[in-house]
Design an enzyme around this catalytic site. Structure first.
Site, PDB file in Angstrom:
ATOM      1  N   GLY A 153       3.120   8.789 -52.939  1.00 26.82           N
ATOM      2  CA  GLY A 153       3.799   7.509 -52.758  1.00 26.82           C
ATOM      3  C   GLY A 153       2.937   6.493 -52.034  1.00 26.82           C
ATOM      4  N   HIS A 174       6.280  15.472 -55.756  1.00 24.74           N
ATOM      5  CA  HIS A 174       7.102  15.913 -56.884  1.00 24.74           C
ATOM      6  C   HIS A 174       6.547  15.401 -58.210  1.00 24.74           C
ATOM      7  CE1 HIS A 174      11.308  16.174 -58.903  1.00 24.74           C
ATOM      8  NE2 HIS A 174      10.683  17.322 -58.984  1.00 24.74           N
ATOM      9  N   LYS A 197      16.396   0.579 -41.945  1.00 22.01           N
ATOM     10  CA  LYS A 197      17.713   0.634 -42.571  1.00 22.01           C
ATOM     11  C   LYS A 197      18.572   1.761 -42.003  1.00 22.01           C
ATOM     12  CE  LYS A 197      16.062  -1.550 -46.789  1.00 22.01           C
ATOM     13  NZ  LYS A 197      14.829  -2.025 -46.131  1.00 22.01           N
ATOM     14  N   GLY A 237       3.781  -4.578 -50.892  1.00 29.08           N
ATOM     15  CA  GLY A 237       3.057  -3.975 -52.007  1.00 29.08           C
ATOM     16  C   GLY A 237       3.461  -2.557 -52.335  1.00 29.08           C
ATOM     17  N   THR A 276      17.900 -12.521 -53.737  1.00 32.74           N
ATOM     18  CA  THR A 276      19.315 -12.150 -53.615  1.00 32.74           C
ATOM     19  C   THR A 276      20.136 -13.190 -52.870  1.00 32.74           C
ATOM     20  OG1 THR A 276      18.730 -10.837 -51.671  1.00 32.74           O
ATOM     21  CG2 THR A 276      18.896  -9.672 -53.767  1.00 32.74           C
TER      22      THR A 276
END
Length: 603
Positions: free
Chosen positions: A285, A308, A403, A443, A465
Site C-alpha cells: 500500500g 494480500h 478518523k 497521493g 463534497t
C-alpha cells in the site's frame, strides 16, 4: 571532410591574424620597420602561436556555445604561444623583439581572435524576429547562483523556443542589476505587475535554499497570476550539481503545504530497526511501501513484506531489489484475517518489530460493507497483535487514523477499536504496543489528489463534497518518517499523534490543483458539490476530549494519554462481534456502538 575544411579555414584566419598583429605592431612602434625582420618574427609567431592554438584544441570547440571557459582557453593559448615565440625569436635572431612591440602583438592577437569567435557566436544565436515573437516568455524567481545556472542553460540554442525576460529577487542589492544581460525587474511584491507587463507565459522558482514555508508563500503569489508555475529540484540536487533545465518540475500540491523537512533521530531509529527482523503488513500500500523504502536504508537483518495483493507486493519487491540488491528480504502473500496463516508466519520468521499498515480505509465503501471493515481492521489487527505477543516481538506499531477520534464512520470506529485492543494488550504483554495516528496523506491510493487529477485530465468537472469540508494533510514520506521516529519513542500503550499542520480546505485544494494544471477554476474547469458522503464529517480531529496531549522528544510528535480500557469488557464485546459476523453481520453497527460510545451512526 567538411570538418577538416572548416578547421583549415579557421586556422588560416588565425594565421592571418598573427601576421596582421606582428606587422601592425611594428608599423605603429617603429619609424621604418625592416620587412625582413617582420617576416622572420611573423614566421616564428605563426609556428609557435599556431602550434599553441592546436595544442589547446581551439578548433574542436563549437563557438556558438562559447562562454567564459572559451575566453580562458584563448588567453592561455595565445599568451603561452606569444611568450614562446618571443623567446625563440631572440635565440634564432640573436636580438630581442622590442618589448612594447611584443606586448602590442600579444594584445592584438587576443583581441582579434577572441573577438572573431564571439562575433560568430552572436551571429549564430541571434533569433529571427518571428521566433522572438513566438517564444514562451519565462520569469525567473531568484537571481542567485541557481537562477543564473538555469538561465545560462536556457540561453543556448536548444531552448530557442523560450526566452527568459528577467528575474525577480527580494535582495535589495540586486535590484536594477543584470545577470547574463537580463535585468532584475523587482521583488516578489511586483510579480503580478511584471507578469502582466511582459506577458509572461511561465514562472520558474529557482530558490532551492529557501525554507519550505517561504517557497509556499512564493507559489501562492505566483499562482494568482494565472500562468504556469514550475520549480527547481531540492537543494540537495543543486549541491550535488544535478540541477538543469531538464530537472525542473511542475509545482505540486505538496509544495503548497509549506512545511519544512522532517528532522529525524537516525541513531535512535537505527537502535531499534537495524539488524532486526522486521515485518510490514500492507507492504504494497501507499504507507506500507514507503515504510519498506525508508526502513530498507537502516539495514534490517531481514525485511518481511506481507500483503494480500500479489501485484502490489511484486512491484515494491522489484523496486527494493533494484535500489539495494543486497537487502535481505522476503515477500509474503497472506491475508491478516487468516489467523492460522499469520501464526505460521510468526512461528517461522519470529519478527522482532512489526509495522501494521494493513487496513481497509475507504470511508464510504466501509460504510456500505461494515462487516468487512470489522473483519480486516479489528480482527485482522487482533490476529497480528496476538501473534506479536505470543512470539515475543519487541515492538508493534499500528498505523491508525484521525478518523478514529469521535468517529462518525464504520471505518473510523474500527480503527478506534483496533487502537483500544493493542492498548489493552500492552498492559499484559512484554511486547511494546503503540499506535500512530495521523490524517490524510497526499497521493495515497483512494485520496482526493489522484481523483482530482483524473477529473482535470478529462476536462472536469472536479467534484468536492462540501464547500466547508477541511482535512489534515501530510505527504507520504513525511508521515512515514514520523511513524518510524515515533516507534523509537515507544514505551508501550501510547497513541502517538503526528503534527499535521493547519487543516486544509478541500475546495482550496481543488482550486489550487486546477491552477497548477494550467487552468482557471470555474471558467475552464468546473467545480461541483456532490454532498457529504455517508460516514464523513466536515472536520477531523486528532485527539478526543479524554485524551491529553503530551510532547515527546520530537517537535512534530505528541502522545495522546490513553483512556482506561476494561479488558474483560473489551473481550466480551469482541465475542459479540464474532457472533454477529458468524450470523451474517446483521446488527453489527449496534455492537460497534457499544464498543465505541462516541460513535454516531451516519445512517
Amino acid at each position: 571532410m567538411v570538418i577538416k575544411r572548416r578547421v583549415l579555414f579557421l586556422f588560416f584566419i588565425d594565421l592571418f591574424i598573427i601576421w596582421l598583429s606582428v606587422g601592425g605592431s611594428y608599423f605603429f612602434h617603429s619609424d621604418g620597420p625592416g620587412w625582413s625582420e617582420v617576416l622572420q618574427y611573423g614566421l616564428i609567431f605563426s609556428i609557435f602561436c599556431g602550434g599553441s592554438l592546436l595544442y589547446f584544441r581551439m578548433y574542436n570547440r563549437i563557438w556558438q556555445y562559447a562562454s567564459v571557459g572559451e575566453l580562458v582557453a584563448i588567453f592561455k593559448a595565445v599568451t603561452l604561444g606569444g611568450i614562446a615565440s618571443y623567446g625563440i625569436a631572440a635565440i634564432v635572431m640573436g636580438t630581442w623583439m622590442p618589448f612594447l612591440t611584443a606586448v602590442t602583438t600579444l594584445e592584438t592577437m587576443l583581441l582579434l581572435m577572441g573577438g572573431s569567435r564571439f562575433i560568430w557566436r552572436l551571429l549564430r544565436v541571434k533569433p529571427s524576429s518571428k521566433a522572438e515573437d513566438t517564444r514562451r516568455k519565462i520569469l525567473m524567481i531568484g537571481a542567485g547562483d541557481c537562477g543564473a545556472l538555469i538561465t545560462k542553460e536556457m540561453l543556448g540554442p536548444e531552448f530557442s523556443d523560450q526566452k527568459v525576460i528577467g528575474f525577480v529577487d527580494d535582495d535589495p542589492k540586486k535590484q536594477g542589476m543584470h545577470v547574463y544581460g537580463l535585468p532584475v525587474l523587482g521583488d516578489r511584491s511586483q510579480i503580478e505587475a511584471i507578469v502582466s507587463k511582459y506577458a509572461v507565459d511561465d514562472i520558474i522558482i529557482a530558490i532551492p535554499s529557501a525554507p519550505q514555508h517561504e517557497i509556499a508563500e512564493m507559489i501562492t503569489i505566483c499562482k494568482g497570476t494565472g500562468v504556469k508555475v514550475k520549480i527547481i529540484p531540492a537543494l540537495n540536487d543543486y549541491i550535488h550539481g544535478r540541477v538543469s533545465v531538464r530537472a525542473i518540475r511542475d509545482v505540486s500540491v505538496e509544495d503548497l503545504l509549506g512545511r519544512d523537512p522532517v528532522v529525524i533521530d537516525l541513531e535512535g531509529i537505527a537502535n531499534y530497526v537495524s539488524d532486526k527482523v522486521l515485518l510490514i503488513t500492507g507492504a504494497g500500500g501507499s504507507i506500507g511501501s514507503e515504510l519498506c523504502r525508508q526502513i530498507a536504508s537502516f539495514k534490517p537483518e531481514k525485511l518481511l513484506l506481507l500483503g494480500h495483493g500479489e501485484n502490489s507486493i511484486y512491484n515494491i519487491e522489484m523496486e527494493l531489489r533494484r535500489l539495494d540488491p543486497s537487502l535481505n528480504m522476503e515477500t509474503i502473500i497472506a491475508d491478516i484475517q487468516d489467523r492460522p496463516r499469520i501464526n505460521d508466519i510468526f512461528r517461522k520468521y519470529k519478527p522482532q518489530v512489526i509495522f501494521h499498515a494493513a487496513a481497509h480505509k475507504h470511508v464510504p465503501l466501509m460504510e456500505r460493507n461494515p462487516a468487512e471493515a470489522v473483519k480486516n481492521n479489528v480482527f485482522g489487527t487482533k490476529n497480528v497483535a496476538d501473534c506479536a505477543d505470543k512470539y515475543g516481538a519487541e515492538k508493534f506499531v499500528m498505523i491508525s487514523s484521525d478518523k478514529a477520534v469521535n468517529p462518525t464512520s464504520v471505518m473510523g470506529a474500527t480503527k478506534r477499536i483496533a487502537e483500544m485492543y493493542v492498548q489493552s494488550l500492552d498492559a499484559c504483554s512484554a511486547t511494546k504496543f503503540v499506535a500512530v495516528r495521523f490524517g490524510n496523506v497526499l497521493g495515497s491510493r483512494g485520496s482526493v489528489i489522484p481523483r482530482f487529477k483524473e477529473q482535470i485530465s478529462i476536462g472536469g468537472p472536479v467534484t468536492v463534497t462540501h464547500p466547508e469540508m477541511v482535512r489534515f494533510f501530510m505527504t507520504i514520506p513525511e508521515a512515514v518518517q514520523l511513524v518510524i521516529q515515533a516507534g523509537s519513542f515507544a514505551k508501550g500503550g501510547e497513541i502517538f499523534v503526528l503534527d499535521m499542520g493547519a487543516p486544509v480546505k478541500i475546495l482550496d485544494l481543488a482550486e489550487d490543483l486546477i491552477r497548477l494544471s494550467g487552468y482557471e477554476p470555474y471558467s475552464e474547469i468546473a467545480i461541483e458539490f456532490s454532498g457529504i458522503r455517508e460516514g464523513e464529517k466536515l472536520f477531523e480531529e486528532l485527539l478526543s476530549d479524554e485524551e491529553v496531549s503530551n510532547a515527546t522528544q520530537h517537535e512534530r510528535i505528541y502522545i495522546g494519554k490513553p483512556v482506561n480500557i476494561d479488558r474483560s469488557e473489551l473481550e466480551l464485546e469482541f465475542k459479540r462481534l464474532e457472533k454477529v459476523l458468524a450470523e451474517g453481520g446483521g446488527g453489527i453497527r449496534d455492537v460497534i456502538g457499544k464498543l465505541v460510545p462516541l460513535h454516531r451512526s451516519a445512517s
